[in-house]
Scaffold this motif. Sequence first.
Motif, PDB file in Angstrom:
ATOM      1  N   ARG A 465       0.843  -1.219   0.000  1.00  0.00           N
ATOM      2  CA  ARG A 465       0.000   0.000   0.000  1.00  0.00           C
ATOM      3  C   ARG A 465       0.870   1.258   0.000  1.00  0.00           C
ATOM      4  O   ARG A 465       0.535   2.265  -0.608  1.00  0.00           O
ATOM      5  N   LEU A 466       1.984   1.151   0.686  1.00  0.00           N
ATOM      6  CA  LEU A 466       2.921   2.276   0.744  1.00  0.00           C
ATOM      7  C   LEU A 466       3.517   2.552  -0.649  1.00  0.00           C
ATOM      8  O   LEU A 466       3.688   3.708  -1.040  1.00  0.00           O
ATOM      9  N   LYS A 469       0.949   4.173  -2.827  1.00  0.00           N
ATOM     10  CA  LYS A 469       0.851   5.584  -2.440  1.00  0.00           C
ATOM     11  C   LYS A 469       2.014   6.361  -3.049  1.00  0.00           C
ATOM     12  O   LYS A 469       1.853   7.487  -3.517  1.00  0.00           O
ATOM     13  N   GLU A 472       1.222   6.994  -6.644  1.00  0.00           N
ATOM     14  CA  GLU A 472       0.147   7.998  -6.762  1.00  0.00           C
ATOM     15  C   GLU A 472       0.700   9.405  -6.542  1.00  0.00           C
ATOM     16  O   GLU A 472       0.483  10.311  -7.347  1.00  0.00           O
ATOM     17  N   LEU A 473       1.444   9.575  -5.454  1.00  0.00           N
ATOM     18  CA  LEU A 473       1.889  10.925  -5.105  1.00  0.00           C
ATOM     19  C   LEU A 473       3.035  11.402  -6.000  1.00  0.00           C
ATOM     20  O   LEU A 473       3.115  12.593  -6.310  1.00  0.00           O
ATOM     21  N   ILE A 476       1.326  12.622  -9.102  1.00  0.00           N
ATOM     22  CA  ILE A 476       0.678  13.919  -8.894  1.00  0.00           C
ATOM     23  C   ILE A 476       1.735  15.019  -8.922  1.00  0.00           C
ATOM     24  O   ILE A 476       1.568  16.061  -9.556  1.00  0.00           O
TER      25      ILE A 476
ATOM     26  N   SER B  65      -6.889  12.569  -3.423  1.00  0.00           N
ATOM     27  CA  SER B  65      -7.812  12.031  -4.435  1.00  0.00           C
ATOM     28  C   SER B  65      -8.693  10.893  -3.933  1.00  0.00           C
ATOM     29  O   SER B  65      -9.595  10.449  -4.631  1.00  0.00           O
ATOM     30  N   GLN B  66      -8.378  10.397  -2.738  1.00  0.00           N
ATOM     31  CA  GLN B  66      -9.169   9.266  -2.219  1.00  0.00           C
ATOM     32  C   GLN B  66     -10.338   9.784  -1.383  1.00  0.00           C
ATOM     33  O   GLN B  66     -10.140  10.640  -0.510  1.00  0.00           O
ATOM     34  N   THR B 115      -8.731  12.428   2.311  1.00  0.00           N
ATOM     35  CA  THR B 115      -7.362  12.402   2.860  1.00  0.00           C
ATOM     36  C   THR B 115      -6.635  13.674   2.451  1.00  0.00           C
ATOM     37  O   THR B 115      -7.040  14.356   1.516  1.00  0.00           O
ATOM     38  N   LEU B 117      -3.534  15.209   0.565  1.00  0.00           N
ATOM     39  CA  LEU B 117      -2.707  14.748  -0.551  1.00  0.00           C
ATOM     40  C   LEU B 117      -1.327  14.371  -0.024  1.00  0.00           C
ATOM     41  O   LEU B 117      -0.712  13.410  -0.476  1.00  0.00           O
ATOM     42  N   THR B 156      -1.125   9.273   5.289  1.00  0.00           N
ATOM     43  CA  THR B 156      -1.903  10.448   4.896  1.00  0.00           C
ATOM     44  C   THR B 156      -2.936  10.671   5.991  1.00  0.00           C
ATOM     45  O   THR B 156      -3.384   9.709   6.633  1.00  0.00           O
ATOM     46  N   VAL B 202      -2.571   4.592   5.061  1.00  0.00           N
ATOM     47  CA  VAL B 202      -3.012   5.158   3.787  1.00  0.00           C
ATOM     48  C   VAL B 202      -4.448   4.730   3.459  1.00  0.00           C
ATOM     49  O   VAL B 202      -4.941   5.006   2.394  1.00  0.00           O
TER      50      VAL B 202
END
Lengths: 483, 231
Positions: A465-466, A469, A472-473, A476, B65-66, B115, B117, B156, B202
């Motif tokens: 999951r990390l 993330k 994702e970040l 962005i 975004s979540q 959350t 960002l 987050t 997260v």
Amino acid sequence: MVTKAEQRSAQAAEFYVYRLRKQFDEVSARTFPTGQSSVQKVLNLVDGLLKTAEKRLTPSRNNPQTAATIEDAFDCAREAYYLLQLMEGSDVSDLDHSAVSPMQRWFTGLVSPQRTIFFRAENVANYEIRSIDKISYSGIRKRSPALTKAISAIRWPLTRVTVPTRALSILPHLSIVAHELGHVIYRGSPANSIESAVNSALVANKPRIDIAFQQFLVHAQNHLGTKFDARLVATIGNRILFGASGRSAGWHEEIAADAIAFALTGPAIFFALSDMLSFISKSDLYSQSHPPTYLRRKFLFELLGSQKYDFVGMIEKHLGEDVTQDFNSPLMPALRNRDDLFVAFENRVGSEMAAVLSGLPIVVEVTGPIVCEAVQNHFDSRPKFRKHRYTPNKFGNDLDNYLVPVLAGVPPIETGNDLSNLEAAEFATILNVGWIALLCRLQDFMPKAAQSSLPNGEKSESLHRLLIKAVELSEIKRQWDEI
Amino acid sequence: MGSSTMKQNVPSASNNWSKAGVLSGVEVKKRLSLEDENRLVISPILEMHEQIRDDQASVDVRLGSQFVLTQPSALGEINEFSEFHYLADNRLYQELYIPIGRNIVIHPHQFLLATTLEYIRLPQDLMCYVVGRSTWGRLGLIIATAIGVHPGFSGTLTLELRNLGETPLRLFPGQTIAQLFFHGVETDENSRQSTSQYPAAVELFPKRISSQTTKKKIGRFIEANQTDKHP
């Protein structure tokens, strides 16, 4: 005038098109990952097909209903349905939204910025690339303006990449997408084609390859006896090595695609492919389309430890781990000796093909490393490719900079020394740090936290999951800086 | 982050960091630049000069975004002492991913989880408060009800958004939504070492209400109570 039967057929077509329109509306309302602009192009194509079908089913003075108009409507509806089926799994509920942008970037950076390509996930333990040709739409008469526009907006062939979903959508495995990309690059335009570089390298090594090919023929003759036809066996062997035509991949193309993935993602492809191929099949038998798994892993391992790209040394230096060929795939069966292979294949594919399949590894043992080296040279000698290469230096820096933070619960999102001028972390960085953390340091993941006592499956999920993330970040961050 | 990433073997930069008090923008930036275990992580900060101002005492954070919408269901009530407590049951929630450039509308009196960002990691000598921005507050948007974040947290931040106004509000991921005030926590070396970190959070779903001990003890009370009533 249409007959009663044709009227009934027209009614069926209307019902069918009506339902397709509903299905289209439902699919259109879904959220697709950032970077999936190609999905909108496919949706426009479906819309155009449906508009054409709807128009053909609406009789007017200029468009009287005939058997041909009904047939046209059915054709459009069939194609629309097929496209909707192709798109299944491309929205954010199935496909990891954050991973699409970096994969899309590989394609646009190395193949073509205009390439119309989309990703979708399916509940299968496999990765696949499929091309859809414009030719499917060439026979459609009296197209709606929407269809004409949608067809011209796509850079053909439309390309779809399938990745696994659910349990098998493990982020670090996505380096296998780089292998699929490898197929597209391999068949790229003649000027950039790696295929021609590979073929030149093979020609340059012809004497060695000829010796191996002779041994292959002797093996086939031993097993086929009076049925042995040297020309036929050689033809089949060459077809398997080089592909049946420009469209189907041969063993060499598969090996080249692995080598391209290595250039883009370094050790990650070795770990991913070893893991994935061990999972897919327990058998050491292979097919006409793919070379033996054992050899693919061997060639990647040789690249990994080669003097030029000494990732093995880097791993040993940073982690104190010996890197072996079966590093994360001890259950992958070794290749049986070729006489046993012949027996195992014979029941499945007949004696002729069994003789070819069981003997070809003799040739590929020689050609595989040549193919791999040609691909690496191609990457190193062209700036467009070179800037995408994941080097041992990058790998070393990534381990230095990110491994400890990841284990402490900080994902690799940004890179740089100046706090006000950081850059987004690379996808290959996240894949590699992720693999190393998962394979070599899971026991050190957040040692003071509740995770430390979790079973390995849950702990891996937490780490995974990390990584998601991080992707994702970092994406962005990249998009924000670029806009 | 490059050479500014936290290195495991680098000794603590200073013992002065743990002085209690709210950190100024300048202090926050210093903390972000550390390379040891006292490093504060806020990543990514998309516009440094806008989000951290030297003359202010907070860091602006953005909407991620979540999202999770809570939804009506035919399930029983949420009761952590029941075998089927439904606390993290995904039938109660609808997860949404809204990319930057898209938006989500929060209607009057609607409740949803969101959350930040930014991914945040607090060292052991810092905690922070999550506070809504006044502009959003004036529009009726409440951003958090659980506003304290403990030392050692990483993840987050989950925001509990509620529109108390009378007008729907269109929310765009990437908008600044809240501000963080960082506060020093007085700790000695021993307590620091024994303090557990929070896991890398997260996910937005709630996991537990009570600690294991509290849950066990209240559970015993409930059991005793039931025995009294039904001997």
